[in-house]
Scaffold this motif. Structure first.
Motif, PDB file in Angstrom:
ATOM      1  N   ARG A   4      40.501  29.183  22.555  1.00 35.13           N
ATOM      2  CA  ARG A   4      39.258  28.401  22.454  1.00 35.13           C
ATOM      3  C   ARG A   4      38.043  29.263  22.752  1.00 35.13           C
ATOM      4  O   ARG A   4      37.007  29.142  22.097  1.00 35.13           O
ATOM      5  N   ASP A   7      37.449  31.522  19.798  1.00 36.66           N
ATOM      6  CA  ASP A   7      36.842  30.740  18.718  1.00 36.66           C
ATOM      7  C   ASP A   7      35.372  30.454  18.998  1.00 36.66           C
ATOM      8  O   ASP A   7      34.530  30.528  18.101  1.00 36.66           O
ATOM      9  N   PHE A   8      35.058  30.122  20.254  1.00 37.47           N
ATOM     10  CA  PHE A   8      33.668  29.830  20.600  1.00 37.47           C
ATOM     11  C   PHE A   8      32.789  31.072  20.445  1.00 37.47           C
ATOM     12  O   PHE A   8      31.681  30.989  19.903  1.00 37.47           O
ATOM     13  N   SER A  11      32.298  31.771  16.819  1.00 46.47           N
ATOM     14  CA  SER A  11      31.385  30.766  16.265  1.00 46.47           C
ATOM     15  C   SER A  11      29.944  31.060  16.653  1.00 46.47           C
ATOM     16  O   SER A  11      29.037  30.946  15.827  1.00 46.47           O
ATOM     17  N   TYR A  52      28.959  24.426  16.089  1.00 49.68           N
ATOM     18  CA  TYR A  52      29.928  23.341  15.927  1.00 49.68           C
ATOM     19  C   TYR A  52      30.677  23.457  14.599  1.00 49.68           C
ATOM     20  O   TYR A  52      31.903  23.314  14.551  1.00 49.68           O
ATOM     21  N   TYR A  55      33.078  26.427  14.671  1.00 45.91           N
ATOM     22  CA  TYR A  55      34.186  26.139  15.584  1.00 45.91           C
ATOM     23  C   TYR A  55      35.180  25.178  14.932  1.00 45.91           C
ATOM     24  O   TYR A  55      36.389  25.377  14.994  1.00 45.91           O
TER      25      TYR A  55
END
Length: 81
Positions: A4, A7-8, A11, A52, A55
């Motif tokens: 996570r 990914d953040f 992003s 967002y 992500y």
């Protein structure tokens, strides 16, 4: 948890690149807003929404690859009998 975070970060970097590519300086300020305050609000909201979207895209892409892997495993298990 580590996935996570990765990914953040990806992003956030992709969103930053998107904001920099859409910066009005590169277009000779053709789309510069009348109010600098409104322009900064526009950039901040766009940046958050871009994070967002990127992500969610990475999450969907991971799910797609997981489903493909499961389908291949089922295919290989059924074909070897």
């Amino acid at each position: 948890m580590a996935q996570r975070m990765i990914d953040f970060v990806l992003s956030a970097l992709a969103a930053l690149l998107s904001v920099l590519l859409s910066w009005p300086y590169w277009r000779d300020f053709e789309y510069w807003a009348e109010s600098p305050t409104m322009w900064w609000i526009y950039i901040i909201i766009g940046y958050v929404l871009a994070i967002y979207v990127f992500y969610a895209f990475l999450g969907s892409l991971r799910t797609l690859f997981q489903h493909d892997e499961q389908a291949r495993q089922q295919e290989n298990a059924g074909g070897s009998k």
